[in-house]
Structures are given as C-alpha cells and as structure tokens.
Design a protein around this motif. Structure first.
Motif, PDB file in Angstrom:
ATOM      1  N   GLY A  30     -25.155  -1.063  23.717  1.00  0.00           N
ATOM      2  CA  GLY A  30     -24.347  -1.803  22.751  1.00  0.00           C
ATOM      3  C   GLY A  30     -23.414  -0.915  21.966  1.00  0.00           C
ATOM      4  N   GLN A  31     -23.896   0.253  21.547  1.00  0.00           N
ATOM      5  CA  GLN A  31     -23.070   1.137  20.739  1.00  0.00           C
ATOM      6  C   GLN A  31     -21.906   1.711  21.538  1.00  0.00           C
ATOM      7  OE1 GLN A  31     -24.902   3.689  17.723  1.00  0.00           O
ATOM      8  NE2 GLN A  31     -23.894   5.454  18.674  1.00  0.00           N
ATOM      9  N   TYR A  32     -22.122   2.038  22.816  1.00  0.00           N
ATOM     10  CA  TYR A  32     -21.051   2.627  23.618  1.00  0.00           C
ATOM     11  C   TYR A  32     -19.975   1.592  23.966  1.00  0.00           C
ATOM     12  CZ  TYR A  32     -18.523   5.015  27.324  1.00  0.00           C
ATOM     13  OH  TYR A  32     -17.530   5.578  28.082  1.00  0.00           O
ATOM     14  N   ASN A  33     -20.402   0.425  24.421  1.00  0.00           N
ATOM     15  CA  ASN A  33     -19.448  -0.575  24.907  1.00  0.00           C
ATOM     16  C   ASN A  33     -18.906  -1.471  23.807  1.00  0.00           C
ATOM     17  OD1 ASN A  33     -19.500  -0.323  28.032  1.00  0.00           O
ATOM     18  ND2 ASN A  33     -21.660  -0.267  27.441  1.00  0.00           N
ATOM     19  N   ARG A  34     -19.603  -1.539  22.673  1.00  0.00           N
ATOM     20  CA  ARG A  34     -19.123  -2.274  21.501  1.00  0.00           C
ATOM     21  C   ARG A  34     -18.772  -3.727  21.831  1.00  0.00           C
ATOM     22  NH1 ARG A  34     -18.255   1.379  17.633  1.00  0.00           N
ATOM     23  NH2 ARG A  34     -16.753   0.189  16.430  1.00  0.00           N
ATOM     24  N   GLN A  35     -19.678  -4.352  22.575  1.00  0.00           N
ATOM     25  CA  GLN A  35     -19.504  -5.750  22.959  1.00  0.00           C
ATOM     26  C   GLN A  35     -20.841  -6.476  22.860  1.00  0.00           C
ATOM     27  OE1 GLN A  35     -16.378  -7.377  24.361  1.00  0.00           O
ATOM     28  NE2 GLN A  35     -15.753  -5.680  23.064  1.00  0.00           N
ATOM     29  N   GLY A  36     -20.763  -7.819  22.799  1.00  0.00           N
ATOM     30  CA  GLY A  36     -21.966  -8.630  22.780  1.00  0.00           C
ATOM     31  C   GLY A  36     -22.622  -8.690  24.150  1.00  0.00           C
ATOM     32  N   CYS A  37     -23.723  -9.458  24.250  1.00  0.00           N
ATOM     33  CA  CYS A  37     -24.561  -9.437  25.448  1.00  0.00           C
ATOM     34  C   CYS A  37     -23.915 -10.095  26.669  1.00  0.00           C
ATOM     35  CB  CYS A  37     -25.907 -10.083  25.159  1.00  0.00           C
ATOM     36  SG  CYS A  37     -25.824 -11.826  24.683  1.00  0.00           S
ATOM     37  N   ILE A  38     -22.785 -10.792  26.507  1.00  0.00           N
ATOM     38  CA  ILE A  38     -22.092 -11.378  27.666  1.00  0.00           C
ATOM     39  C   ILE A  38     -20.949 -10.472  28.098  1.00  0.00           C
ATOM     40  CG2 ILE A  38     -20.746 -13.329  28.517  1.00  0.00           C
ATOM     41  CD1 ILE A  38     -22.263 -15.149  26.658  1.00  0.00           C
ATOM     42  N   SER A  39     -20.055 -10.155  27.172  1.00  0.00           N
ATOM     43  CA  SER A  39     -18.868  -9.362  27.514  1.00  0.00           C
ATOM     44  C   SER A  39     -19.199  -7.942  27.932  1.00  0.00           C
ATOM     45  CB  SER A  39     -17.911  -9.328  26.320  1.00  0.00           C
ATOM     46  OG  SER A  39     -17.507 -10.628  25.969  1.00  0.00           O
ATOM     47  N   VAL A  40     -20.340  -7.422  27.499  1.00  0.00           N
ATOM     48  CA  VAL A  40     -20.684  -6.042  27.834  1.00  0.00           C
ATOM     49  C   VAL A  40     -20.781  -5.822  29.338  1.00  0.00           C
ATOM     50  CG1 VAL A  40     -23.193  -6.372  27.771  1.00  0.00           C
ATOM     51  CG2 VAL A  40     -22.229  -4.137  27.221  1.00  0.00           C
ATOM     52  N   TRP A  41     -21.121  -6.885  30.077  1.00  0.00           N
ATOM     53  CA  TRP A  41     -21.299  -6.730  31.524  1.00  0.00           C
ATOM     54  C   TRP A  41     -19.975  -6.601  32.255  1.00  0.00           C
ATOM     55  CZ3 TRP A  41     -25.812  -5.112  32.745  1.00  0.00           C
ATOM     56  CH2 TRP A  41     -26.910  -5.463  31.953  1.00  0.00           C
ATOM     57  N   ASN A  42     -18.860  -7.003  31.642  1.00  0.00           N
ATOM     58  CA  ASN A  42     -17.552  -6.756  32.253  1.00  0.00           C
ATOM     59  C   ASN A  42     -17.311  -5.261  32.411  1.00  0.00           C
ATOM     60  OD1 ASN A  42     -16.880  -9.484  32.392  1.00  0.00           O
ATOM     61  ND2 ASN A  42     -16.016  -9.488  30.329  1.00  0.00           N
ATOM     62  N   VAL A 100     -25.666 -14.474  29.555  1.00  0.00           N
ATOM     63  CA  VAL A 100     -25.698 -15.916  29.312  1.00  0.00           C
ATOM     64  C   VAL A 100     -27.139 -16.398  29.191  1.00  0.00           C
ATOM     65  CG1 VAL A 100     -25.023 -18.176  30.200  1.00  0.00           C
ATOM     66  CG2 VAL A 100     -23.519 -16.209  30.548  1.00  0.00           C
ATOM     67  N   ALA A 101     -28.017 -15.894  30.064  1.00  0.00           N
ATOM     68  CA  ALA A 101     -29.440 -16.265  30.007  1.00  0.00           C
ATOM     69  C   ALA A 101     -30.043 -15.868  28.663  1.00  0.00           C
ATOM     70  CB  ALA A 101     -30.198 -15.600  31.155  1.00  0.00           C
ATOM     71  N   SER A 102     -29.679 -14.701  28.145  1.00  0.00           N
ATOM     72  CA  SER A 102     -30.181 -14.261  26.843  1.00  0.00           C
ATOM     73  C   SER A 102     -29.733 -15.202  25.737  1.00  0.00           C
ATOM     74  CB  SER A 102     -29.705 -12.834  26.546  1.00  0.00           C
ATOM     75  OG  SER A 102     -30.233 -11.906  27.469  1.00  0.00           O
ATOM     76  N   CYS A 103     -28.489 -15.665  25.812  1.00  0.00           N
ATOM     77  CA  CYS A 103     -27.981 -16.609  24.809  1.00  0.00           C
ATOM     78  C   CYS A 103     -28.735 -17.934  24.859  1.00  0.00           C
ATOM     79  CB  CYS A 103     -26.488 -16.838  25.017  1.00  0.00           C
ATOM     80  SG  CYS A 103     -25.448 -15.445  24.568  1.00  0.00           S
ATOM     81  N   VAL A 104     -29.004 -18.415  26.056  1.00  0.00           N
ATOM     82  CA  VAL A 104     -29.740 -19.676  26.200  1.00  0.00           C
ATOM     83  C   VAL A 104     -31.146 -19.534  25.630  1.00  0.00           C
ATOM     84  CG1 VAL A 104     -30.667 -21.345  27.845  1.00  0.00           C
ATOM     85  CG2 VAL A 104     -28.378 -20.388  28.202  1.00  0.00           C
ATOM     86  N   MET A 105     -31.785 -18.387  25.910  1.00  0.00           N
ATOM     87  CA  MET A 105     -33.130 -18.162  25.380  1.00  0.00           C
ATOM     88  C   MET A 105     -33.105 -18.039  23.861  1.00  0.00           C
ATOM     89  SD  MET A 105     -34.936 -15.706  28.215  1.00  0.00           S
ATOM     90  CE  MET A 105     -33.462 -14.802  28.722  1.00  0.00           C
ATOM     91  N   ASN A 106     -32.073 -17.405  23.317  1.00  0.00           N
ATOM     92  CA  ASN A 106     -31.928 -17.353  21.864  1.00  0.00           C
ATOM     93  C   ASN A 106     -31.821 -18.750  21.270  1.00  0.00           C
ATOM     94  OD1 ASN A 106     -32.027 -14.721  20.722  1.00  0.00           O
ATOM     95  ND2 ASN A 106     -30.112 -14.209  21.718  1.00  0.00           N
ATOM     96  N   PHE A 107     -31.110 -19.610  21.964  1.00  0.00           N
ATOM     97  CA  PHE A 107     -30.953 -20.993  21.505  1.00  0.00           C
ATOM     98  C   PHE A 107     -32.305 -21.705  21.489  1.00  0.00           C
ATOM     99  CE2 PHE A 107     -30.268 -25.496  22.550  1.00  0.00           C
ATOM    100  CZ  PHE A 107     -29.468 -25.877  21.482  1.00  0.00           C
ATOM    101  N   TYR A 108     -33.094 -21.557  22.552  1.00  0.00           N
ATOM    102  CA  TYR A 108     -34.414 -22.195  22.603  1.00  0.00           C
ATOM    103  C   TYR A 108     -35.334 -21.663  21.507  1.00  0.00           C
ATOM    104  CZ  TYR A 108     -33.276 -24.204  27.188  1.00  0.00           C
ATOM    105  OH  TYR A 108     -32.702 -24.911  28.216  1.00  0.00           O
TER     106      TYR A 108
END
Length: 643
Positions: free
Chosen positions: A115-127, A138-146
């Motif tokens: 996170g510190q190197y890429n300075r992006q959230g859990c979706i955009s970091v994978w770009n 995206v899966a992490s976001c869905v689990m956060n929602f649940y």
C-alpha cells in the motif's frame, strides 16, 4: 547466503540525505537516490501520469493508532479468551505465536509495504502490480460490506446497553418485567428461594412456589442478564427463525443510525478527520481495561479465574484443530486481506519506516488479547465463586457472551452503573475503530478506482461517505429486526470466513510469484533503502502461502450449517438449505476473482491472446516494453525462481 547488514535484516537502513537548494530558496533535506516529490506524484497517478498529491496522515502516530485500532477490536475482548481456554489454556500460546510469526506478521508487513509503495486502494493497486488479480480487491470490498452489515449491529447493541446503564438499578438485574419467564434467576430470587417462607434452606432448589415465583433446579435457571439480552434487547420471542424476522426494532434502529452518524463524522474528511478520532478510540480501551483489571483483582475468586485461563493442557497441541484455531484467531485479529492495511498505508509518506509500525501494531494486538483475557477471567472467576457455579458453566453461555456474562458480573459490584458505563464505552471504542478501517478501505478503493468521475463533484469525499453510510445502514436493518440475531449469525458464519482465506492466498501468491518477489523486494529497497531480509522473502514465497493453502482446504472441508444457542440452553438449527444460501454469499465475493481475471484478459489491448495474457499478468509499467519488444519476463522460468 544473504549478505545483508544488521540494519538490512529488518529492512530499516538509515536514510542518507543531502542538501539541495530549490529556486534560490532555503535548503531542504532530500534522500539520496530516492524519488523526489514529483516522482512520488507520478507514481500515484494512473499509468504513470502525474496526479494531484495524495493526502497524508497528520503524523506517523495517527497512522500507527489507526492500524492498532483496526487490529484491536471486539474479538480481542471476548473471542480470544474463549478460544484460548478451550484450546489448551496457556499451552495455546505456543501455536498462537507460531502462527503469528509464520503467517499473520508476514502478511501484515506485505500489505503495508504494498500500500505504501503503490499509494492506491485495494482495487486500483492491482493495475500496478498484476491487472489480472483485480478481482481480489473487489472481493475484499464485498467482504468489507458484509462485515459492516453485522459488525455495526454489535456496536448498536453496545449503544443500547450504554444508554441503559444510566440508571440507579441496572435493568438486566430484574426478573419482574413483562419479558421475563418463570425461569428467570437473579440475586433476589436466589435469596428468597434459599430462605423460603420460614427462613430455612430448601436443599437443591426443587420445585417450590412462594411469593409469586418458582424455584427451579439449577438446570432450568436462566440469568436475568441473559433474558434481558435475548427477550428485551433482541426481541427474539417475536421471531420464530431465519425465515421469520419481523420488522426492525425502533430502538435498535436508532442505535444503529447513531453508529453510522459516528462513522460519518469520523471519516467524511478522510484520514484528516479519522486521525483525530483514533486518539480517543485507540487509547481509551486500555485505560478502561486497566481500571477493570484492578477492580476485578479485588474481587473474591478472581485469582481462580486467572488460573483457569492460563492453566496449560499440552496434550491438546497434538490436535490439528488447535493449530487451525490459533492461525484463524491471529489472522483475523490482525485483519489482513480486507484491504484496510493497504488503504491506511497508502496515505503514508513514501519513505516511512513501516517495519517498526508493523511490529508495534502486531505486538499491541497480541498483548491486548492476553490482557483482556486476564480482565475477563477475573470477573468470570468472581462470578463463579459468587454463584457456586463451575467456571466451565459460566463460560459456556453462548448467546452473546459479552452482553450477558459481563453485564451480570459488573452488576454485582458496588457502583455497578459506573462500571457498566465504562465497560460499554470500551466496547464502543473497540468496535468503532474497526468499523473506521473497514469503511475507509471501501471508500479508498472506490474513490481511487473512479477518481476522475468522483473528483468532478464538489464535496466529493463528504458525499461519497454519506452515500456509503446510508446504503450500508439500510442493508443492515435486517440485523436489528426481532429476528436480527439469526441474520447476524448467518453473516458471521459466511460473510468473511472461507472467502477471506481464499482472497489472502491469491494476494500472497500473486505478489510473491506472479508480480515477482524480486520486483517486490526492489520496490521495498526504493522506499526504505534496502531489500527485505531473506527470512521475509522465504516466508512470503513458500511458508506463508503453504500455511494459507492448508487453512483454506481445512476450512472448505469443515463448513457446517450454523446454529445458535438461546439463553435457556435450547439450540436453534438453521434450515438445511441455509448452507447452500451461505455458499452463495461466499461465492458472491470470491467469484469476482475469476470473473475479473477473464474480463481483464478479454478487454486487454493486445494483438494476440498470448500478448493479452502477458499484459494481464504484468504490471502497467512493463506494458510498453511487451508491446514493442515482445519481451515477457513472466514467460521465463527464471522469473518464477527468483527471490
């Protein structure tokens, strides 16, 4: 053999700085051979294009407190003590700390660095790392929602109990309310039944009527605190099961709304507003726990409770389930895989020495679990001595332990309302800290992914936070219906159990193998001045993924239909089809991983399927080279063997 220096062993080589004059102004210190602010802004942009400077924490301490606050949550107070005593007591600490060192700590450190190197959230970091794995974010976001749906309902219950504590007589100590049953038991009833009409003892409390009450045998008694929670707070009598929830309870709905109001005003300015809130929410629990421990040690039976908590049973170490429980406890306690650590670290200074933060947060989390265990068992020992009931039976209450046993114990102490207020304030701070993290991870992921669209709005952060809070609140209302506990148990079982293990396995394998551990190590060197210690690299590449794979398989093979225990000891078993509904919830998150993988390959701008795949598994900075020269390092064996 690794020739790293002692400082490099911990990835913490001191930064060398030089003086540089900018525009004839005063000299400023700049790291030698490190990126400038312009480089950092460029890295934060999409596909290497410059972007606005990313907001940062007000101080390193705010980042550390936020990380600790997310890791230390309600499970440290009531889940760890229960898991510890049921898995060998003091002996449980052996597998606990083994899993901490081999699995949880490496993953925690990896996420913070990523996170510190890429300075992006859990979706955009994978770009920037591996586009084909975008579905993990995206899966992490869905689990956060649940998790937000059921976890915030616990905070709502805490608000309810907090408001109910502002009284001279705590309401859960009474057995004369309309919701009470004939089996309700409290101190007053015990004294009446012991003395009878003529002042003589009545033996083992066989059936006897007097003064409008019935003295039942021990096996039929239900504590007044348990009936208060089940029948008054939750209203379970008005719902017959998972298929019959009834309408939302107006009082719990208001408490849930208050929870989201607190979340909104803590997050609507991003890390700037959250950084202020965590000074209170992260530190207050330790003050309250310390006060409660001192008070608990003054009570009779407290030392017996502590002895029961730490009494070792080394024979249980031969049971694989004990090791699995230890790994699950520390793994979920730290919270890796939810994208929270990625989001928090993305707001750090690029050269922040993150290793120390990682170790401090991990040690504080483990210390809090142990410390809260001592606090809990001092009161359980006292409650056992007071009631003459074995500690096994006291701990065995299963209908919301933190809302039944603890309030009952606190109610017997002089000045009970004061201690009750302190206790539930502590629960609120523990719960809100973790909710901050889960919601911030979700907001960071969405705003980073749709930055261009959202940035066009005035007050975009305030609006985005408000919309998220309203949507989650409306979706969480089933948890505060009369049958809300049935929904809570269902989401707790299936919302982020097996699915989070799968997500973290994919994350670890992707960073260490597909992106390449040598590339990741070079990124760390760019930030901190040295490559990670070889021990970290071995853990990331081999040990941790193997452990996670074993845990995932074990969890998949041991998924069971959930059940729930009422305060009177009866069990509610969910309908058989609930298990299949639960699997739909699990798949609704992890299915994004293969879906996005296929979608990424199909939409990738490549001249052939080979080039599409090559671009999909390579970081964005390598795409031009792949298109122009056809040089794909990940199609060679050396890439996969490098450390």
């Amino acid at each position: 053999m690794d020739n790293s220096s002692p400082d490099e062993l911990f990835g913490m080589t001191p930064r060398v700085v030089v003086k540089k004059t900018i525009n004839n102004d005063e000299e400023v210190s700049m790291p030698l051979s490190h990126p400038t602010d312009g480089d950092k802004a460029e890295r934060a942009g999409s596909e290497g294009e410059p972007s606005e400077a990313r907001v940062q924490w007000n101080s390193k301490m705010e980042f550390l407190l936020s990380t600790i606050g997310f890791a230390v949550d309600l499970s440290n107070v009531f889940r760890f003590p229960n898991t510890c005593y049921s898995n060998g007591g003091g002996a449980f600490l052996i597998p606990y700390f083994c899993m901490l060192a081999l699995c949880a700590l490496p993953l925690f450190y990896m996420e913070l660095l990523l996170g510190q190197y890429n300075r992006q959230g859990c979706i955009s970091v994978w770009n920037k790392v591996c586009p084909i794995m975008k579905g993990v974010g995206v899966a992490s976001c869905v689990m956060n929602f649940y998790v937000a749906l059921f976890y915030n309902s616990v905070i709502a219950w805490s608000f309810y109990y907090l408001f109910s504590s502002f009284t001279s007589v705590l309401p859960w100590t009474r057995c004369d309310q309309t919701y009470n049953t004939e089996f309700c038991w409290n101190d007053a009833k015990q004294e009446t039944c012991l003395l009878g009409f003529n002042g003589s003892a009545i033996g083992n409390f066989t059936e006897w009527s007097g003064n409008g009450s019935i003295c039942h045998p021990d096996s039929r008694r239900v504590s007044s605190a348990s009936e208060y929670f089940d029948y008054h707070v939750l209203g379970l009598r008005e719902a017959t099961g998972f298929h019959d929830l009834g309408p939302p309870k107006w009082d719990l709905s208001l408490c849930l709304a208050l929870t989201f109001v607190c979340l909104y005003f803590s997050l609507f300015k991003g890390v700037k507003s959250m950084g202020v809130a965590v000074w209170i929410t992260a530190l207050l629990p330790y003050i309250v726990l310390s006060i409660l421990l001192v008070r608990g040690l003054m009570l009779p039976g407290a030392l017996d409770g502590i002895k029961y908590f730490i009494r070792p049973s080394f024979g249980k170490l031969l049971d694989i389930k004990v090791w699995s429980d230890a790994a699950v406890q520390i793994f979920f306690s730290l919270g890796s895989g939810f994208g929270v650590h990625l989001a928090y670290a993305s707001y750090n200074d690029f050269h922040n020495g993150i290793f120390n933060d990682c170790v401090i947060a991990t040690l504080v989390n483990s210390f809090t679990s142990l410390f809260s265990g001592f606090v809990v068992f001092t009161f359980l020992g006292y409650l056992s001595a007071k009631s003459g009931t074995p500690i096994d039976s006291v701990v065995g209450v299963n209908s919301g332990l933190v809302f039944t046993v603890y309030p009952e114990a606190l109610s017997t102490i002089p000045g009970a309302p004061f201690w009750s207020v302190l206790f539930f304030i502590m629960l609120l701070t523990l719960g809100l800290d973790s909710s901050f993290g889960a919601l911030e991870a979700l907001l960071t992921a969405v705003t980073d992914e749709y930055k261009k669209q959202i940035s066009r709005m005035k007050y975009s952060r305030e609006i985005t936070t408000g919309v998220a809070c309203i949507i989650i609140y409306l979706c969480a209302l089933p948890n505060v219906t009369y049958g809300g506990m049935y929904v809570y148990r269902f989401l707790e079982e299936f919302g982020a159990g097996v699915s989070i293990l799968v997500a973290v396995v994919m994350q670890c394998l992707c960073v260490s193998w597909v992106y390449g551990l040598h590339n990741f190590s070079n990124n760390v060197k760019e930030m901190l001045g040295s490559r990670p210690w070889m021990g970290w690299r071995i853990l990331w590449k081999v040990v941790t993924p193997v452990i996670l794979l074993v845990l995932s398989v074990y969890s998949l093979c041991n998924v069971k239909n959930p059940h729930m225990q009422y305060s009177n000891g009866d069990f509610y078993y969910y309908p058989s089809h609930t298990k299949y509904l639960g699997w739909l919830v699990v798949l609704s998150s992890i299915s994004f991983i293969p879906i996005f993988a296929i979608w990424t390959v199909l939409r990738m701008d490549g001249r052939s399927i080979r080039e599409k795949i090559a671009l999909s598994i390579s970081p964005s900075r390598e795409h031009d080279e792949i298109r122009e020269q056809g040089n794909v390092t990940r199609f060679g064996l050396q890439h996969w063997l490098n450390f």
